[in-house]
Design an enzyme around this catalytic site. Structure first.
Site, PDB file in Angstrom:
ATOM      1  N   ILE A 141      14.966  -4.972  11.615  1.00  0.00           N
ATOM      2  CA  ILE A 141      14.465  -4.012  10.641  1.00  0.00           C
ATOM      3  C   ILE A 141      14.774  -4.571   9.255  1.00  0.00           C
ATOM      4  CG2 ILE A 141      14.717  -1.645   9.775  1.00  0.00           C
ATOM      5  CD1 ILE A 141      13.236  -2.064  12.536  1.00  0.00           C
TER       6      ILE A 141
ATOM      7  N   ALA B   5       4.237  -7.248   7.026  1.00  0.00           N
ATOM      8  CA  ALA B   5       5.613  -7.657   6.717  1.00  0.00           C
ATOM      9  C   ALA B   5       5.968  -8.946   7.443  1.00  0.00           C
ATOM     10  CB  ALA B   5       6.590  -6.545   7.106  1.00  0.00           C
TER      11      ALA B   5
ATOM     12  N   THR C  64       4.061   0.997   1.435  1.00  0.00           N
ATOM     13  CA  THR C  64       4.952   0.829   2.575  1.00  0.00           C
ATOM     14  C   THR C  64       6.312   0.263   2.190  1.00  0.00           C
ATOM     15  OG1 THR C  64       3.749  -1.222   2.860  1.00  0.00           O
ATOM     16  CG2 THR C  64       3.160   0.583   4.305  1.00  0.00           C
TER      17      THR C  64
ATOM     18  N   LYS D 261       9.425  -7.163  14.208  1.00  0.00           N
ATOM     19  CA  LYS D 261       8.136  -6.824  14.804  1.00  0.00           C
ATOM     20  C   LYS D 261       7.487  -5.756  13.932  1.00  0.00           C
ATOM     21  CE  LYS D 261       9.629  -6.117  19.152  1.00  0.00           C
ATOM     22  NZ  LYS D 261       9.628  -5.983  20.634  1.00  0.00           N
TER      23      LYS D 261
ATOM     24  N   THR E  33      13.048   2.072   4.127  1.00  0.00           N
ATOM     25  CA  THR E  33      11.573   2.067   4.114  1.00  0.00           C
ATOM     26  C   THR E  33      11.026   2.092   5.544  1.00  0.00           C
ATOM     27  OG1 THR E  33      11.545  -0.347   3.907  1.00  0.00           O
ATOM     28  CG2 THR E  33      11.360   0.923   1.871  1.00  0.00           C
TER      29      THR E  33
ATOM     30  N   ILE F 159       0.830  -1.214   0.000  1.00  0.00           N
ATOM     31  CA  ILE F 159       0.000   0.000   0.000  1.00  0.00           C
ATOM     32  C   ILE F 159       0.862   1.260   0.000  1.00  0.00           C
ATOM     33  CG2 ILE F 159      -1.992  -1.112   1.038  1.00  0.00           C
ATOM     34  CD1 ILE F 159      -1.201   0.084   3.725  1.00  0.00           C
TER      35      ILE F 159
ATOM     36  N   GLY G 144       4.369  -0.743  11.175  1.00  0.00           N
ATOM     37  CA  GLY G 144       3.428   0.088  10.415  1.00  0.00           C
ATOM     38  C   GLY G 144       2.725   1.130  11.261  1.00  0.00           C
ATOM     39  N   GLU G 145       2.388   0.776  12.476  1.00  0.00           N
ATOM     40  CA  GLU G 145       1.586   1.683  13.289  1.00  0.00           C
ATOM     41  C   GLU G 145       2.318   2.145  14.544  1.00  0.00           C
ATOM     42  OE1 GLU G 145      -1.399  -1.313  13.252  1.00  0.00           O
ATOM     43  OE2 GLU G 145      -2.769  -0.072  12.096  1.00  0.00           O
TER      44      GLU G 145
ATOM     45  N   ASN H  83      14.299  -3.241   6.182  1.00  0.00           N
ATOM     46  CA  ASN H  83      14.916  -2.287   5.253  1.00  0.00           C
ATOM     47  C   ASN H  83      15.002  -0.952   5.995  1.00  0.00           C
ATOM     48  OD1 ASN H  83      15.119  -0.059   3.353  1.00  0.00           O
ATOM     49  ND2 ASN H  83      14.674  -1.514   1.704  1.00  0.00           N
TER      50      ASN H  83
END
Ligand code: MOS
Length: 737
Positions: free
Chosen positions: A621, A517, A475, A693, A626, A473, A696-697, A623
């Protein structure tokens, strides 16, 4: 595989691994050249028709009559759907189905009342304005705060946290606590405001439906479309290779997809539709406003002995999902006596649903400000207060954390931000006419894992093709998945073909809830592991000892080209991840600390964010680049939540007055100063095979609270009603007198 045991050493732990590196987006060129096709841009054929939604213009009532005659005579019109000629559909919560035009009832303002289809979009829109609807209006309940007396306890249901939690004796412990804080915060109705409007194009071939649609979770969407249209799941195909943001507004199937599908079936022609920017606000979902009471009781040293969080949010009477704002209150700080309750108020306004960290985003606006208020009351530094209340295990579930480095984030952030220069007394630091202050807040967000599948195939030309019904989307999913596959098979990224966005591919978790992810990436990891074992078998090597690099497999001093092992047909493998016992045995969250410096104009109350820093830990992590972009995006959402965003409900008619981007304010460049986001190294062996982990939010969770706390530090105004606009600051500005 299911996540039932901690993950040992694996291929991604190689220090030279490409996973984690700041690889540029592999779809970047497609996007900037316009070659990436979005839902509305698919197959423009001469047979394609265009649909336009007619929205109900009342908040509650029924359609007494609907006159479509003038619209039908309008140029180019080929079909007008109303409740009179729309077939019956399957029902369910908005997570399960999205029936449209079912009957004459109007349940919320903007609910589709008709769908006009014409040869061109302009003809459809022109005709839509000729549809005459006569309504019978009944009284509705629209505003949350004036209807709190109707609040009820939502039913406990699968896939949603339990509305209540209680440990010990909260009431008794709070009443006898030497230090007490009892404060109520309110957060406004919010709109996702993603860039790409909702759009769908439906094409039927016999009894098979293909929907090009902007949707975050295609596999779930496929089921919802099948259920709504009462057809077999295998006859529904959703395609969505590129999506211009969703933020939760495209998690579920919306009216555009179902209307297009029904019209296309009746016409036996493709139907394309897009909601206008203004329509999105009512026709699709929004985030409920909330009323949140926080009670914190501590001993004289600031150790929490009682922690309580009561949350009210609203939704349609037919919906049971609520804003899960107390989720982090259940786990973030110590306290032997705890009570959290979510109550739902039935309201006759559009569907409330998940938006940008549902729960945490607004819950932490309350909790993390309350912690700041508590620190002030105790005369403690807010970071010190959090250190004193750092748990050694999950305080409700009494299970260990999978990994938790909140204090490290706070301390590293304090060092980088210059926290030691903060004057703890509000209103002391002036820069010309600006009062300057600093604020801090914790970040925390749950770390879910969902079932997801993947297929990989290595062809004799050396190209590895991976397929998943996963979405990107915006991300960076294409990119991180490419990195995982490249690392696992020892191939350069340009040898990886990542195919996403199609339900013909293996069922995937989709993009949502910070699980994308981890879930899709772990399925891909699993598929690659199986392919590695197959390749090792073909090479006569021990899969455990085999190393994959430069297109070769090596073990025991022998090396073979992968392309020599796959045969003429190539070699395939499937992978799958499912949540397992590690989600029950370990309390899983990602963590961070937000720091903000703001300036408040001592005369006008104008608020300017000056700088902001987020320091996070979120396992591996995938990337660096991103991830940082996503964290910064979340922090920008936090700026909006603190200072700008809010839908204004007209309590008489139940509609959102500011339903466009001119008046629904989100941060723009001028609102966003220097921001940085840093991830501290961490691996979480309990979360998933990638040891990552969700991020996104995480960036939004707590971010706005850091601004609110900085505003207090700058000028002494403690505004508990978000967004913190200058009019609210003015009423308490100390320099006003
Ligand atoms: Mo998210 S609100 O699950 O897109």
């Amino acid at each position: 595989m299911d996540m039932n045991a901690p993950i040992g050493q694996n291929a991604l732990d190689d220090p030279k691994s490409i996973v984690g590196k700041p690889l540029d987006r592999i779809d970047g060129r497609l996007k900037v050249t316009g070659a990436a096709r979005y839902a509305y841009e698919f197959a423009q054929e001469t047979t394609t028709t265009y649909g336009y939604v007619v929205e109900a213009a009342i908040g509650k009532g029924r359609i007494r009559s609907i006159d479509t005659r003038a619209a039908e005579r309008s140029p180019g019109v080929v079909l007008i759907l109303t409740h009179r000629n729309t077939p019956g559909q399957g029902t369910g919560s908005h997570h399960e189905a999205h029936p449209v035009l079912t009957d004459a009832n109007v349940n919320y303002y903007g609910q589709p009342a008709a769908f006009v289809v014409a040869e061109t979009f302009e003809q459809a829109r022109a005709a839509a304005y000729l549809v005459r609807v006569d309504y019978e209006r009944v009284a509705g309940k629209y505003a949350l705060e004036s209807n709190l007396k109707y609040a009820g306890s939502p039913p406990a249901q699968e896939g949603q946290p339990h509305p209540d939690s209680a440990v010990g004796d909260f009431t008794g412990a709070f009443a006898s606590a030497p230090v007490q804080l009892d404060v109520t915060y309110t957060t406004p109705l919010q709109s996702h405001a993603m860039m790409e409007p909702h759009a769908s194009m439906a094409v039927w071939e016999g009894d098979k439906l293909t929907l090009h649609t902007a949707n975050q979770m295609l596999s779930q969407g496929q089921e919802a479309v099948a259920r709504t249209l009462k057809m077999p799941v295998e006859n529904v195909r959703l395609i969505s290779p590129f999506i211009g943001g969703g933020f939760g507004g495209k998690l579920w199937v919306n009216a555009d997809a179902i209307l297009a599908a029904i019209a296309a079936r009746q016409l036996n022609r493709p139907v394309k539709t897009a909601l206008t920017r203004q329509q999105i606000f009512h026709v699709t979902t929004h985030r409920s406003d909330t009323v949140q009471r926080i009670r914190l009781g501590t001993d004289r040293d600031g150790r929490i002995v009682a922690i309580g969080h009561d949350v009210f949010s609203g939704n349609l009477p037919s919906e049971q999902s609520f804003e899960t704002a107390a989720m982090q209150t259940r786990t973030l700080y110590v306290g032997a006596n705890r009570l959290t309750r979510h109550r739902l108020v039935p309201l006759d306004i559009p569907i409330a649903s998940s938006m940008r960290a549902p729960g945490e985003a607004v819950g932490m606006l309350a909790l993390e400000c309350a912690m700041d208020e508590l620190a002030a009351k105790l005369n403690l530094d807010p970071i010190d207060l959090r250190i004193r209340n750092e748990p050694t295990e999950d305080p409700e579930k009494h299970i260990p954390y999978s990994s938790r480095h909140l204090i490290a984030c706070l301390q590293e952030g304090a060092k980088r931000f210059g926290w030691d220069k903060r004057n703890p007394k509000p209103g002391q630091v002036a820069d010309g006419r600006w009062l300057v202050g600093m604020g801090v807040a914790a970040a925390s967000r749950g770390n879910p894992l969902r079932t997801s599948k993947a297929n990989v195939r290595l062809d004799p030309d050396g190209i590895l093709t991976a397929k998943m019904a996963m979405t990107d989307i915006g991300t960076g999913t294409y990119t991180i998945m490419t990195q995982i596959a490249a690392e696992m098979l020892g191939l350069p990224p340009d040898r990886i073909r990542m195919e996403l966005g199609d339900t013909r591919f293996p069922e995937a978790a989709g993009s949502g809830g910070s699980f994308g992810a981890a879930s899709a990436g772990s399925a891909l990891f699993d598929a690659c592991e199986t392919l590695r074992a197959k390749l090792a078998g073909a090479a006569g090597m021990d899969p455990k000892a085999a190393r994959f690099a430069d297109g070769n497999i090596e073990a025991g001093g022998r090396s073979k080209r992968l392309t020599d092992l796959v045969g003429n047909a190539g070699m395939e493998a499937d992978g799958e991840i499912g949540p397992g016992t590690t989600l029950k045995d370990f309390s899983q969250q990602s963590y961070g600390a937000h720091f903000a410096e703001v300036a408040v104009d001592m005369d006008t109350g104008e608020i300017r964010l000056r700088r902001m820093l987020g320091v996070f830990t979120a396992g591996r992590i995938l990337n660096e680049k991103t991830a940082r972009s996503q964290a910064i995006g979340g922090m920008v959402f936090g700026i909006g939540a603190a200072l700008e965003e809010g839908l204004n409900l007209d309590p008489r008619f139940g509609h959102f007055v500011n339903h466009d981007l001119a008046e629904y304010h989100v941060p723009v460049h001028a609102d966003v100063p220097v921001i940085d986001a840093v991830f501290l190294p961490e691996l979480d062996t309990k979360s998933n095979p990638l040891k990552s982990k969700g991020i996104g939010e995480l960036g939004i969770s707590g971010a706005g609270a850091a601004l609110a706390n900085a505003i207090y530090n700058a000028c002494g105004a403690r505004v508990r009603d978000y967004p913190i606009t200058l009019d609210k600051v003015l009423t308490v500005l100390p320099v006003q007198a």
